[in-house]
Scaffold this active site. Structure first.
Site, mmCIF file in Angstrom:
data_model
loop_
_atom_site.group_PDB
_atom_site.id
_atom_site.type_symbol
_atom_site.label_atom_id
_atom_site.label_comp_id
_atom_site.label_asym_id
_atom_site.label_seq_id
_atom_site.Cartn_x
_atom_site.Cartn_y
_atom_site.Cartn_z
ATOM 1 C CB CYS A 91 -2.329 -1.356 3.173
ATOM 2 S SG CYS A 91 -3.818 -1.060 2.218
ATOM 3 N NE ARG A 116 -11.251 -0.508 8.707
ATOM 4 C CZ ARG A 116 -11.392 -0.882 7.425
ATOM 5 N NH1 ARG A 116 -11.920 -2.052 7.133
ATOM 6 N NH2 ARG A 116 -10.991 -0.076 6.464
#
Length: 229
Positions: free
Chosen positions: A64, A136
């Site tokens: 994000c 990630r």
């Protein structure tokens, strides 16, 4: 939202906004640090103002905040506009891992002790955020690689992540708990996982010498020899 474009626009604004605010704090941290001013104490005073935005310095990973602003930057370029503030935030935050590495090297070298323990580092957390198994785009993985590149010994502890998968895919050996009777010169308290919530500066002394420095990226620890990013 009335359309997918408005929904995506709202989401990417929120991502970029946090990225920019954290970048601002990271830049301030470096400025104050160079003047030997405790930035954590400065933030405590600043937060007494009613309209203060409560952001702290730190590593920015994940999808994000760490990636989505690039989508906005790319789209802007496609329509003929070059972003400045958004791009600057990304550059600052991506470089903080290198800044942290310099802090680690500086503190290890300042010990002036050839002991093996003086080059041993303990990293608490590997995921990109607390209470998550997601690695990630975790900047902590980049930090581990950087530490190894500098020939320092590192022990990584993260009870949330898939240790077998990380070893197979990244070659990083991760433990679920801190090995007993081990001493480290640098302890990096990177994530405030629920399994780490009982950890205090006093508890971490079990794995410390009198010269050990604790680098707290969570802003949760209090005590001596604690450095906040």
């Amino acid at each position: 939202a009335e359309s997918i474009k408005r929904a995506e626009g709202a989401k990417i604004i929120e991502n970029a906004q946090r990225d920019i605010n954290i970048a601002f704090m990271n830049e301030l941290k470096i400025i104050f640090e160079k003047q030997n001013i405790d930035f954590n104490k400065v933030l405590n005073v600043a937060s007494s103002k009613w309209n203060f935005l409560n952001f702290t310095p730190g590593l920015v990973g994940g999808h994000c905040i760490g990636i989505d602003p690039y989508y906005l930057q790319y789209k802007a370029e496609k329509i003929g506009f070059n972003t400045r503030l958004i791009s600057a935030g990304r550059i600052i935050n991506d470089n903080m891992q290198d800044y942290l590495m310099e802090e680690i090297k500086s503190n290890i070298n300042s010990n002036n002790n050839p002991n093996k323990n003086e080059k041993r580092i303990l990293l608490l957390g590997l995921a990109y955020k607390a209470n998550s198994s997601d690695v990630r785009n975790s900047k902590l993985i980049d930090l581990v690689k950087n530490i190894k590149k500098n020939n320092f010994e590192i022990t990584v502890v993260d009870p949330q992540v898939d240790t077998k998968k990380i070893f197979e895919e990244l070659g990083i050996f991760v433990l679920e708990e801190i090995p007993s009777q081990e001493i480290y010169s640098i302890i990096i308290f990177a994530l405030f996982h629920r399994e780490f919530k009982s950890f205090t500066a006093k508890y971490l002394k079990k794995f410390s010498s009198d010269k050990t420095k604790i680098i707290d990226l969570t802003y949760e620890l209090e005590g001596e020899n604690i450095i906040n990013l």
